[in-house]
Structure formats: C-alpha cells, structure tokens
Design an enzyme around this catalytic site. Structure first.
Site, PDB file in Angstrom:
ATOM      1  N   LYS A  20       0.846  -1.213   0.000  1.00 30.51           N
ATOM      2  CA  LYS A  20       0.000   0.000   0.000  1.00 30.51           C
ATOM      3  C   LYS A  20       0.871   1.249   0.000  1.00 30.51           C
ATOM      4  O   LYS A  20       2.053   1.214   0.386  1.00 30.51           O
ATOM      5  CB  LYS A  20      -0.942   0.028   1.209  1.00 30.51           C
ATOM      6  CG  LYS A  20      -0.266  -0.023   2.593  1.00 30.51           C
ATOM      7  CD  LYS A  20       0.145   1.323   3.179  1.00 30.51           C
ATOM      8  CE  LYS A  20       0.717   1.200   4.589  1.00 30.51           C
ATOM      9  NZ  LYS A  20       1.531   2.349   5.012  1.00 30.51           N
ATOM     10  N   PRO A 105       9.934  -4.266   0.193  1.00 30.41           N
ATOM     11  CA  PRO A 105      11.008  -3.965   1.156  1.00 30.41           C
ATOM     12  C   PRO A 105      10.475  -3.722   2.570  1.00 30.41           C
ATOM     13  O   PRO A 105       9.337  -3.270   2.752  1.00 30.41           O
ATOM     14  CB  PRO A 105      11.644  -2.687   0.605  1.00 30.41           C
ATOM     15  CG  PRO A 105      11.093  -2.487  -0.743  1.00 30.41           C
ATOM     16  CD  PRO A 105       9.842  -3.281  -0.880  1.00 30.41           C
ATOM     17  N   GLY A 109       7.257   1.541   5.073  1.00 30.66           N
ATOM     18  CA  GLY A 109       5.940   2.179   5.078  1.00 30.66           C
ATOM     19  C   GLY A 109       5.025   1.652   3.985  1.00 30.66           C
ATOM     20  O   GLY A 109       3.992   2.241   3.691  1.00 30.66           O
ATOM     21  N   LEU A 110       5.407   0.504   3.396  1.00 25.30           N
ATOM     22  CA  LEU A 110       4.608  -0.069   2.305  1.00 25.30           C
ATOM     23  C   LEU A 110       3.661  -1.166   2.798  1.00 25.30           C
ATOM     24  O   LEU A 110       2.908  -1.739   2.011  1.00 25.30           O
ATOM     25  CB  LEU A 110       5.541  -0.638   1.224  1.00 25.30           C
ATOM     26  CG  LEU A 110       6.338   0.427   0.454  1.00 25.30           C
ATOM     27  CD1 LEU A 110       7.515  -0.212  -0.296  1.00 25.30           C
ATOM     28  CD2 LEU A 110       5.432   1.157  -0.537  1.00 25.30           C
ATOM     29  N   GLY A 111       3.737  -1.474   4.084  1.00 29.76           N
ATOM     30  CA  GLY A 111       2.776  -2.406   4.686  1.00 29.76           C
ATOM     31  C   GLY A 111       2.980  -3.865   4.324  1.00 29.76           C
ATOM     32  O   GLY A 111       2.045  -4.662   4.444  1.00 29.76           O
ATOM     33  N   GLY A 112       4.186  -4.258   3.913  1.00 31.29           N
ATOM     34  CA  GLY A 112       4.403  -5.619   3.426  1.00 31.29           C
ATOM     35  C   GLY A 112       4.077  -6.691   4.460  1.00 31.29           C
ATOM     36  O   GLY A 112       3.389  -7.672   4.138  1.00 31.29           O
ATOM     37  N   GLY A 113       4.542  -6.526   5.694  1.00 34.17           N
ATOM     38  CA  GLY A 113       4.280  -7.532   6.733  1.00 34.17           C
ATOM     39  C   GLY A 113       2.787  -7.653   7.006  1.00 34.17           C
ATOM     40  O   GLY A 113       2.249  -8.761   7.169  1.00 34.17           O
ATOM     41  N   SER A 114       2.095  -6.521   7.019  1.00 34.57           N
ATOM     42  CA  SER A 114       0.647  -6.520   7.277  1.00 34.57           C
ATOM     43  C   SER A 114      -0.106  -7.147   6.108  1.00 34.57           C
ATOM     44  O   SER A 114      -1.091  -7.872   6.303  1.00 34.57           O
ATOM     45  CB  SER A 114       0.154  -5.085   7.481  1.00 34.57           C
ATOM     46  OG  SER A 114       0.857  -4.469   8.540  1.00 34.57           O
ATOM     47  N   ALA A 115       0.346  -6.878   4.884  1.00 36.13           N
ATOM     48  CA  ALA A 115      -0.297  -7.467   3.699  1.00 36.13           C
ATOM     49  C   ALA A 115      -0.159  -8.989   3.737  1.00 36.13           C
ATOM     50  O   ALA A 115      -1.120  -9.721   3.459  1.00 36.13           O
ATOM     51  CB  ALA A 115       0.349  -6.911   2.429  1.00 36.13           C
ATOM     52  N   ASP A 147      -2.303  -2.037  10.681  1.00 33.19           N
ATOM     53  CA  ASP A 147      -2.597  -1.929   9.243  1.00 33.19           C
ATOM     54  C   ASP A 147      -3.242  -3.178   8.654  1.00 33.19           C
ATOM     55  O   ASP A 147      -3.676  -3.165   7.498  1.00 33.19           O
ATOM     56  CB  ASP A 147      -1.294  -1.697   8.449  1.00 33.19           C
ATOM     57  CG  ASP A 147      -0.754  -0.286   8.610  1.00 33.19           C
ATOM     58  OD1 ASP A 147      -1.470   0.568   9.162  1.00 33.19           O
ATOM     59  OD2 ASP A 147       0.390  -0.056   8.176  1.00 33.19           O
TER      60      ASP A 147
END
Ligand code: C5P
Length: 311
Positions: A20, A105, A109-115, A147
């Site tokens: 995101k 990465p 702030g791209l929310g990868g772990g939450s996605a 998130d």
C-alpha cells in the site's frame, strides 16, 4: 470445537499480497494505550509478495521466506502470527506450511508484513474450510497489527482509529507510480524507518502542533473525481521526521520532482517515497534511473479492491 483436515488431499492456496501507499496520513494525539489517533487514505498498489498456505498433519507453523528481500521465518514475522491466530481461533488441530516470496522492502511504510498477514488469515481459513464472521476476522487482523484490517479488502479506503478502522472509498482512476526505497548498507540511520521510532520522533519534534486535515480534503477530491485535486492533496505528517531518520528519502523526493512527478509523497512512516507519473512508460523509465541511484526503485500502479479479491 476441534477441526481436522486430511493433509493427503491438501491443496496449495495462494494469492498476491499487495503493498500500500498512504495518499494522506494525518497523525493525531498519543492515546493512553500508546497508539496515536490517525486519519489516512490508503491505497493498494501492484507491488506484491506472493503468499502460499498448505495444511500439514503436524501441528504448528512452518514459515519459509524466499525472494530478493531477506526476512526472518520466526514468530516475529506477521505471516507466522496470522497462521498461529487461525489455529488458536478455529479449533484446527493440524498445522500450516506458509511460503512468502518476499518482494516488498521492509521498514519502508509499504505495509508488506501486514499485507502478508492479511493474506495468511484469508488463505489459512480457506484451507481448513473455516469461515469466521467478518467482524471476528477484523478483530484477529487488528490484534496482529494496526494496518492488517485494511489489507483484508484493499483498494482505496479511509482509515481511522489507530489504523484499524476501515471505511471503503470508491476506487480512484488508476495512477502510475514510482516507488523509491533508498538502500544504504553502510548506514543504520538510513536502513528504513522502524514504525515505533517514527511516532516517537514525531512526538518529540512536534510539541502541541495540531495534525493536518489532509485526509478530509482528499476524500472530497476522490468524490469529485478530480485527478488534479487528488494529486495536489497528497500529504504525510511524517515528512518532518525524515531529517533525523531517513535524510536520503528527502533527496529521493526531490529527484522524483525533478524527473517530472505530478505529485509525490512519503509511504507510511517511511522510508520509501513515491511519485505519480502521467504514463506507465514514463514511470518505468524513471524507476530505472532511480534504481541505479538509490538501490531499489520500481514502477507500479494502483490496484482496486476488486483486483485484490480476485487474486
Ligand atoms: O500496530 P503496529 O504494531 O503496526 O504499531 C507499531 C508501533 O507503532 C506501535 O507499537 C506504536 O508505538 C506505533 N504506533 C502508534 N500509533 C499508531 C500505530 C502505531 O503510535 N496508530
């Protein structure tokens, strides 16, 4: 209730876990529970991890992460925690093998772990034929991270609370983006921004300053359908912390502006930044130039909720 699944007939359940960006991010007051009130418009983008879940006879979680971005396979990983949450809430007595092809990465702030966590909640539930009520799924998601509830649907959404309250917004017209995550192996200061440190630094810098009201204005821009107002309304309250925590991201924002970005912004609490470009071809060219200079840059596009659900 105990739930069993025959692993000899188990199939692999897989999907994209889209990252995101925050089109806006207004940070309010620190609450008694240690979280800040916030308002944001979040938007899924086509940069994605690939997540696969298979049931196993042996109980517990086996997590395997592959791909270009190194990340741990233990209980600190939100994908692991999401698998464990499905086991403890569903009564399922077996386990899960979870594979994450990691492309988003970290500390960006791209929310990868939450996605990834949202994808595992959905895939693991499906793999064992368990259908939690939507409210229960949202509660499980919020317990894993602020998130995570957003990623259960994706698309464009108005986010409030500590980040866990999600109101869907109409899909925006597709935007072509370049995301830049400055890499610097030699400098811990620039190696991404841990979220808790970003909030703490913002509190130190800001004193009694009131948060911006950019989110309300952006929602009006989305309703009006004006691309110019939308791009003109990109804001993020964390930008002042970049001086201390990720100074190279400020320079990367300047570069995006110089290469002709119609708008630009910080992703979450950093350290990735993004620019909006008029065409996919221009975004591709700029991403190529930026990756040579900054170590990691990609072109991508915004992804509507219908596409998130379909993959
Ligand atoms: O919810 P999540 O685990 O992503 O939050 C990480 C940390 O970021 C929290 O422990 C808190 O310090 C900070 N945070 C905050 N206000 C929010 C979200 C996160 O202060 N709304």
């Amino acid at each position: 209730m105990s739930r069993r699944v025959d692993p000899t007939v188990a199939t692999v359940h897989r999907r994209h876990a889209f990252a995101k960006v925050n089109l806006t991010l207004d940070i309010g007051n620190l609450r008694a529970d240690g979280y800040h009130e916030l308002q944001s418009v979040m938007q899924t983008i086509s940069l994605a991890d690939e997540v696969a879940v298979t049931v196993t006879e042996a109980p517990g979680i086996v997590l395997r992460c592959t791909g270009p971005i190194p990340i741990g396979n233990g209980p600190d990983n939100l994908a692991y925690r999401a698998g464990a949450a499905v086991i403890s809430s569903s009564g399922y007595t077996g386990g899960f093998e979870i594979e994450v092809d990691k492309r988003i990465p970290l500390r960006s702030g791209l929310g990868g772990g939450s996605a990834d966590a949202a994808a595992v909640l959905e895939l693991a539930s499906r793999a064992i034929g368990w259908r939690p009520a939507p409210a229960m799924l949202r509660t499980m998601a919020a317990q894993i991270g602020s998130d995570v509830p957003f990623f259960l649907r994706g698309g464009t959404a108005h986010i409030t609370g500590r980040g866990e309250r999600v109101v869907p917004l109409p899909d925006i017209d597709p935007l072509h983006l370049v995301i830049v995550r400055p890499l610097d192996a030699d400098s811990e200061v620039d190696d991404g921004v841990p979220t808790a440190l970003a909030y703490q630094t913002l509190d130190e810098l800001r004193g009694s300053e009131t948060p911006s009201a950019a989110t309300d204005a952006l929602i009006r821009a989305i309703s009006s359908g004006s691309r110019d107002h939308l791009i003109g309304g990109l804001r993020n309250d964390f930008i002042p912390v970049l001086d201390r925590l990720a100074p190279r991201s400020i320079v990367a924002l300047d570069d995006l502006r110089r290469y002709g970005a119609a708008g630009h912004n910080l992703c979450g609490s950093g350290s990735a930044v993004f620019g909006v470009f008029d065409t996919a071809d221009r975004a591709k060219d700029v991403a190529h130039l930026m990756s040579e200079r900054w170590g990691w840059a990609i072109s991508c596009r915004t992804v509507p909720s219908t596409e998130c659900a379909a993959t």
